[in-house]
Design an enzyme around this catalytic site. Sequence first.
Site, short mmCIF file in Angstrom:
data_model
loop_
_atom_site.label_atom_id
_atom_site.label_comp_id
_atom_site.label_asym_id
_atom_site.label_seq_id
_atom_site.Cartn_x
_atom_site.Cartn_y
_atom_site.Cartn_z
N ASN A 25 23.66 -5.00 -20.75
CA ASN A 25 23.30 -6.37 -20.41
C ASN A 25 23.74 -6.68 -18.98
OD1 ASN A 25 22.84 -9.21 -20.38
ND2 ASN A 25 22.89 -9.12 -22.62
N PHE A 26 22.79 -7.04 -18.15
CA PHE A 26 23.09 -7.39 -16.76
C PHE A 26 23.37 -8.88 -16.60
CE2 PHE A 26 20.96 -3.31 -15.67
CZ PHE A 26 21.91 -2.82 -14.80
N HIS B 93 16.83 -11.75 -30.75
CA HIS B 93 15.95 -11.34 -29.66
C HIS B 93 14.49 -11.63 -29.98
CE1 HIS B 93 19.45 -9.20 -28.12
NE2 HIS B 93 18.81 -9.09 -26.98
N HIS B 94 13.66 -11.50 -28.94
CA HIS B 94 12.20 -11.65 -29.10
C HIS B 94 11.67 -10.58 -30.06
CE1 HIS B 94 11.52 -8.13 -26.44
NE2 HIS B 94 12.64 -8.55 -25.87
N THR C 86 18.02 -0.03 -23.08
CA THR C 86 19.02 0.18 -24.14
C THR C 86 18.53 1.29 -25.09
OG1 THR C 86 17.97 -1.63 -25.35
CG2 THR C 86 19.91 -2.16 -24.07
N LYS D 173 11.18 -6.60 -29.26
CA LYS D 173 12.29 -5.69 -28.92
C LYS D 173 12.21 -4.45 -29.81
CE LYS D 173 17.24 -5.39 -28.16
NZ LYS D 173 17.00 -4.48 -27.03
N GLU E 50 0.81 -1.23 0.00
CA GLU E 50 0.00 0.00 0.00
C GLU E 50 0.85 1.27 0.00
OE1 GLU E 50 -3.81 1.40 2.68
OE2 GLU E 50 -2.71 -0.43 3.19
N GLY F 85 21.73 -3.40 -27.45
CA GLY F 85 22.80 -2.67 -26.77
C GLY F 85 24.02 -3.55 -26.56
N ALA G 282 23.98 -0.52 -17.92
CA ALA G 282 24.50 -1.82 -18.40
C ALA G 282 23.59 -2.31 -19.52
CB ALA G 282 24.54 -2.83 -17.27
P1 NAP Z 1 8.67 -3.88 -22.19
O1 NAP Z 1 8.08 -5.14 -21.69
O2 NAP Z 1 8.16 -3.27 -23.44
O3 NAP Z 1 8.51 -2.81 -21.01
C1 NAP Z 1 8.81 -1.45 -21.15
C2 NAP Z 1 8.07 -0.66 -20.07
O4 NAP Z 1 8.37 0.73 -20.23
C3 NAP Z 1 6.55 -0.80 -20.15
O5 NAP Z 1 6.08 -1.11 -18.86
C4 NAP Z 1 6.09 0.59 -20.56
O6 NAP Z 1 4.91 0.97 -19.94
C5 NAP Z 1 7.19 1.46 -20.01
N1 NAP Z 1 7.25 2.75 -20.69
C6 NAP Z 1 6.83 3.06 -21.95
N2 NAP Z 1 7.06 4.36 -22.20
C7 NAP Z 1 7.62 4.86 -21.09
C8 NAP Z 1 8.06 6.15 -20.72
N3 NAP Z 1 7.97 7.20 -21.55
N4 NAP Z 1 8.58 6.32 -19.47
C9 NAP Z 1 8.66 5.27 -18.62
N5 NAP Z 1 8.25 4.04 -18.91
C10 NAP Z 1 7.73 3.84 -20.12
O7 NAP Z 1 10.23 -4.02 -22.35
P2 NAP Z 1 11.24 -4.97 -21.53
O8 NAP Z 1 11.40 -6.27 -22.22
O9 NAP Z 1 10.86 -4.95 -20.10
O10 NAP Z 1 12.60 -4.17 -21.74
C11 NAP Z 1 12.78 -2.87 -21.23
C12 NAP Z 1 14.15 -2.35 -21.64
O11 NAP Z 1 15.16 -3.15 -21.03
C13 NAP Z 1 14.41 -2.44 -23.16
O12 NAP Z 1 15.16 -1.31 -23.55
C14 NAP Z 1 15.26 -3.70 -23.30
O13 NAP Z 1 16.12 -3.65 -24.42
C15 NAP Z 1 16.06 -3.61 -22.03
N6 NAP Z 1 16.64 -4.86 -21.54
C16 NAP Z 1 17.82 -4.77 -20.90
C17 NAP Z 1 18.43 -5.87 -20.36
C18 NAP Z 1 19.71 -5.71 -19.62
O14 NAP Z 1 20.25 -6.70 -19.11
N7 NAP Z 1 20.27 -4.50 -19.54
C19 NAP Z 1 17.82 -7.12 -20.49
C20 NAP Z 1 16.59 -7.21 -21.14
C21 NAP Z 1 16.00 -6.07 -21.66
P3 NAP Z 1 3.46 0.47 -20.44
O15 NAP Z 1 3.43 -0.99 -20.05
O16 NAP Z 1 2.58 1.30 -19.64
O17 NAP Z 1 3.45 0.72 -21.91
#
Ligand code: NAP
Length: 256
Positions: A120-121, A148-149, A94, A152, A48, A158, A118
């Site tokens: 990639n974590f 990737h899926h 990314t 993306k 909450e 990245g 990062a």
């Molecule tokens: P996703 O499922 O599409 O989630 C993205 C989220 O961002 C959604 O909840 C979306 O909200 C929100 N969003 C959209 N516009 C926004 C804004 N203007 N401000 C704040 N939030 C906003 O994507 P994901 O698979 O979680 O991936 C997210 C990012 O992480 C991507 O860039 C991906 O490449 C990256 N990634 C990084 C790693 C790493 O290890 N560094 C690993 C995997 C993925 P709504 O649901 O409300 O639309």
Amino acid sequence: MAKIILAGFKGSMGQKALKMIADTPEFDLVGVYSPSANQSATSYGLAEEVAVFNQLDQVKLAADIWLDFTTPSAVYQNTRFAIEHGLHPVVGTTGLSDEQEQELIELSQKQGLGGLIAPNFGLSAVLLMQFAQKAAQYFPDVEIIEMHHEDKKDAPSGTALMTAKMIDEVRPEHEQGHSKETLAGVRGGDYNGIRVHAVRLPGYIAHEEVLFGGPGEGLTIRQDSFDRASFMQGVKLAINKVDQLDQLTIGLEKIL
Ligand code: NAP
């Protein structure tokens, strides 16, 4: 106790991050942010007292960490906001350009605030990049394939871009392959002569292969992230170490 604000909490990575935070006794989720959030914390299955925000400029909360898994179009503004408000950014999103990264680093230096971006974590991806950098000193002929899926948003990933940059740092100046394209783009993107190919398919999560070729031999380095939970060990590490950094830093390997 690290007080955390999670941006992008409704997304695939955001959901994994919520679970990781809930499972980590020394982490305290104090706020979540998503532009489409329009319900109470409890209706999202959160405690909450967790504040739910849907506008960046409304986020006013005492916290230590800004954890960002949002979208390439939002990440620059979000990270800037975090630094300006004294929140250590831990950014997995990314899509930041080199110029944007540089601007954010300079801002963090001015504020004397540590943070980590990062691409990639996942530990397997970080090791892949390090192994690829080592191999490139001996095998200058190299191509990168990332898979990737299909949802993306950015390409290349990245991680693939970071791999190309790390290889480019050590690889002798080199031209490779002279095929004339008869189908536009078929040879992939070009990062200083290193070809990068992006595959998007349902069923995939995040995978990368780096292929090296030499006279009479080849070397392939591959990593697979089969589940997004694999990224959370790195995220946890970053949250724990980010206050020891004196500026925004790029790459998980810098804190390993
Ligand atoms: P996703 O499922 O599409 O989630 C993205 C989220 O961002 C959604 O909840 C979306 O909200 C929100 N969003 C959209 N516009 C926004 C804004 N203007 N401000 C704040 N939030 C906003 O994507 P994901 O698979 O979680 O991936 C997210 C990012 O992480 C991507 O860039 C991906 O490449 C990256 N990634 C990084 C790693 C790493 O290890 N560094 C690993 C995997 C993925 P709504 O649901 O409300 O639309």
